[in-house]
Every structure is written in C-alpha cells, then in structure tokens.
Design an enzyme around this catalytic site. Structure first.
Site, PDB file in Angstrom:
ATOM      1  CD  GLU A  45      -2.937   1.495   2.081  1.00 38.95           C
ATOM      2  OE1 GLU A  45      -2.970   0.757   3.085  1.00 38.95           O
ATOM      3  OE2 GLU A  45      -3.708   2.458   1.903  1.00 38.95           O
ATOM      4  CD  GLU A  97       8.666  10.360  -3.285  1.00 37.32           C
ATOM      5  OE1 GLU A  97       7.523  10.504  -3.756  1.00 37.32           O
ATOM      6  OE2 GLU A  97       9.536   9.678  -3.845  1.00 37.32           O
ATOM      7  CG  ASP A 120      -1.435  14.133  -0.637  1.00 33.12           C
ATOM      8  OD1 ASP A 120      -2.369  13.754   0.098  1.00 33.12           O
ATOM      9  OD2 ASP A 120      -0.271  14.306  -0.224  1.00 33.12           O
ATOM     10  CE  LYS A 124      -5.518  26.421  -5.405  1.00 29.81           C
ATOM     11  NZ  LYS A 124      -4.709  27.258  -4.545  1.00 29.81           N
ATOM     12  CG  ASP A 156     -12.038  12.934  -3.372  1.00 28.01           C
ATOM     13  OD1 ASP A 156     -10.932  12.419  -3.132  1.00 28.01           O
ATOM     14  OD2 ASP A 156     -12.288  14.134  -3.201  1.00 28.01           O
TER      15      ASP A 156
HETATM   16  C1  LIG Z   1      -4.960  11.970   1.138  1.00 30.03           C
HETATM   17  S1  LIG Z   1      -4.039  10.952   2.184  1.00 30.03           S
HETATM   18  C2  LIG Z   1      -4.842   9.363   2.020  1.00 30.03           C
HETATM   19  C3  LIG Z   1      -4.412   8.400   3.076  1.00 30.03           C
HETATM   20  C4  LIG Z   1      -5.076   7.009   3.009  1.00 30.03           C
HETATM   21  N1  LIG Z   1      -4.648   6.310   1.801  1.00 30.03           N
HETATM   22  C5  LIG Z   1      -6.571   7.133   3.061  1.00 30.03           C
HETATM   23  O1  LIG Z   1      -7.219   6.888   2.015  1.00 30.03           O
HETATM   24  O2  LIG Z   1      -7.089   7.452   4.130  1.00 30.03           O
HETATM   25  C6  LIG Z   1      -2.551  10.699   1.215  1.00 30.03           C
HETATM   26  C7  LIG Z   1      -1.430  10.072   2.019  1.00 30.03           C
HETATM   27  O3  LIG Z   1      -0.332   9.818   1.147  1.00 30.03           O
HETATM   28  C8  LIG Z   1       0.864  10.288   1.761  1.00 30.03           C
HETATM   29  N2  LIG Z   1       1.750  10.667   0.645  1.00 30.03           N
HETATM   30  C9  LIG Z   1       1.506  11.645  -0.262  1.00 30.03           C
HETATM   31  N3  LIG Z   1       2.497  11.704  -1.167  1.00 30.03           N
HETATM   32  C10 LIG Z   1       3.397  10.759  -0.811  1.00 30.03           C
HETATM   33  C11 LIG Z   1       4.642  10.341  -1.343  1.00 30.03           C
HETATM   34  N4  LIG Z   1       5.167  10.927  -2.448  1.00 30.03           N
HETATM   35  N5  LIG Z   1       5.296   9.341  -0.734  1.00 30.03           N
HETATM   36  C12 LIG Z   1       4.784   8.747   0.381  1.00 30.03           C
HETATM   37  N6  LIG Z   1       3.597   9.090   0.929  1.00 30.03           N
HETATM   38  C13 LIG Z   1       2.911  10.085   0.339  1.00 30.03           C
HETATM   39  C14 LIG Z   1       0.449  11.445   2.648  1.00 30.03           C
HETATM   40  O4  LIG Z   1       1.367  11.652   3.709  1.00 30.03           O
HETATM   41  C15 LIG Z   1      -0.915  10.962   3.134  1.00 30.03           C
HETATM   42  O5  LIG Z   1      -0.816  10.191   4.317  1.00 30.03           O
END
Ligand SMILES: C[S@@+](CC[C@H](N)C(=O)[O-])C[C@H]1O[C@@H](n2cnc3c(N)ncnc32)[C@H](O)[C@@H]1O
Length: 236
Positions: A45, A97, A120, A124, A156
């Site tokens: 995941e 990352e 994320d 925009k 979404d």
């Molecule tokens: C919008 S949240 C969604 C979290 C979870 N998957 C959920 O649906 O509840 C996006 C997650 O991805 C992580 N994330 C975003 N970009 C990332 C990256 N390049 N590498 C690792 N984690 C990342 C963020 O820290 C955050 O916890």
C-alpha cells in the site's frame, strides 16, 4: 502542525519499531525482511495515511506479507500501533517517499497486490505536476507487479483517476481492467480508508480502477536522443 492525538506517536516503542523496515537506498531483501526461506510476493500500500486499511487487511490475511510506504513518520508509528493492536505482525512499514522507495528499493515482479487509495489530489491545474501517480511512477508500478498482480486506485478527484487510466494506455498491453470499463464510480469496499469515509460523508463520489498485470514484459525505456545526435536543420 501535530494534533494532540498524534503527539503520542512522536516516540516509537520497541514493539512498534519491530514493524518498521530499515531505512536506506539498497534494494530490500524481502526474505530477510519477513524471515521467510524465499522472497514472498507482497501486498503493497502506497500512502497508507492512518493505516486502517493496511492493518485491517493484514489482520484478515495472516499468511500473507504486507508492505506499506508513507512519508509522514507519525503516521508510520500510528499504523505500527494499529497493526500491533490487531495482531497484524505480517506488516512492514517504511517511512519514505513513494517514488524513491518503489524505484530504488523494490525488486522486479515482487508484488501480488498494489493499492493506491486517495493519493494527494493536487486539484489545481498549476499543481498537477506534483501528482504522484504519473507515467514514470506507473512504469515503476508495472515493473514491481508480478504477472497477475492486481492494482487498485481510488480517488474522489475523478480527473486524477482518468489521468491514471490515460497514462496506463501509454503502457499498452501491460494492464487489463477487471471490469469491462476502465473506471467505475462508487464501488463499495470492505475496508474503506479514513479518507474514503470522510469523502463519502461530504457527499463525494469515488472513482476507482481495478486492474490486473499481464505477463507482457516491460518494454525498455526509450531515452530521448542526445542533442548532438539530432539532425541539424540542414538535414531536414
Ligand atoms: C490523502 S491521504 C490518504 C491516506 C489514506 N490512503 C486514506 O485513504 O485514508 C494521502 C497520504 O499519502 C501520503 N503521501 C503523499 N504523497 C506521498 C509520497 N510521495 N510518498 C509517500 N507518501 C505520500 C500522505 O502523507 C498521506 O498520508
């Protein structure tokens, strides 16, 4: 800013640390990581956030091996806490990352399931280039997916799901949709993520992709020719 509830995850207990994989840049030895004779095929995941989905899924599949990557360290510790609470010790978490982690640390064809749930969205236009699941990332996802590996993507932000579907069409023959159509809206999930629950409460609809990796090998990356190799205008 760290919320009061998350403050307690600033320090990792030894038990929690036992589920967190080693940092570094070397390729991970999955057999050593899980203490198995042969490298197991993993469920991965990416961006697991608060870790509900990962810990719930790992608890109902105790014979399988789960890896999660998330760059927020507090969320990594919180997820380790949840995994221990649900006796899901078949999970290894990495604070990293995601692109770097997938590209450098995971071997070819090591995954049997890959989940990217509510990455994320960067809605925009000016920020869209920050989206994680771009063509280069999907190439790496295609490399680490074993034949038959399933890949689930949810958002979404429907345009993000469409972008992923379009980028996958630029990797022809590597993936097939498990549905007659490429994308479905509002398929119920057994283990909704925190983000999915919030978005549904807000009345959002969710776009989902469910794909399966074919056995077709990844084509070699086509590097653009060096400028010196390009014909000058006089050759045109
Ligand atoms: C919008 S949240 C969604 C979290 C979870 N998957 C959920 O649906 O509840 C996006 C997650 O991805 C992580 N994330 C975003 N970009 C990332 C990256 N390049 N590498 C690792 N984690 C990342 C963020 O820290 C955050 O916890």
């Amino acid at each position: 800013m760290v919320s009061p509830g998350m403050r307690r995850y600033r320090t990792r207990t030894a038990d929690q640390a036992s589920l967190v994989g080693p940092e570094g840049t070397d390729q991970i030895d999955l057999a050593a990581l899980f203490g198995t004779d042969a490298p197991p095929q993993i469920r991965l995941e990416i961006g697991f956030g608060h870790g509900e989905f990962l810990s719930d899924l790992a608890a109902v599949h105790p014979d399988e091996h789960f890896v999660g990557v998330e760059y927020d360290r507090l969320r990594v510790t919180k997820t380790a806490h949840k995994c221990l609470k649900s006796h899901a010790t078949n999970v290894r978490l990495f604070a990293d990352e995601a692109y770097r982690f997938v590209a450098r640390r995971l071997p070819d064809a090591c995954c049997r399931r890959i989940y990217i749930l509510f990455p994320d969205p960067w809605p925009k236009l000016a920020h869209r280039r920050r989206r994680l699941v771009n063509l280069a990332f999907l190439r790496e996802i295609s490399r680490i997916a074993a034949p038959g590996c399933r890949f689930g993507f949810s958002s979404d932000t429907h345009g993000y799901a469409c972008q992923v579907a379009t980028n996958l069409s630029l990797l022809p023959g590597l993936w097939r949709s498990l549905w007659p159509e490429l994308l479905r809206i509002d398929v119920p999930n057994r283990f909704p993520t925190v983000f999915e629950r919030h978005k549904r409460e807000e009345g959002c609809t969710i776009a989902q992709l469910r794909l399966e990796r074919t056995a077709l090998p990844l084509p070699p990356r086509i590097e653009p020719p060096a400028v010196a190799d390009l014909p000058d205008d006089g050759d045109a």
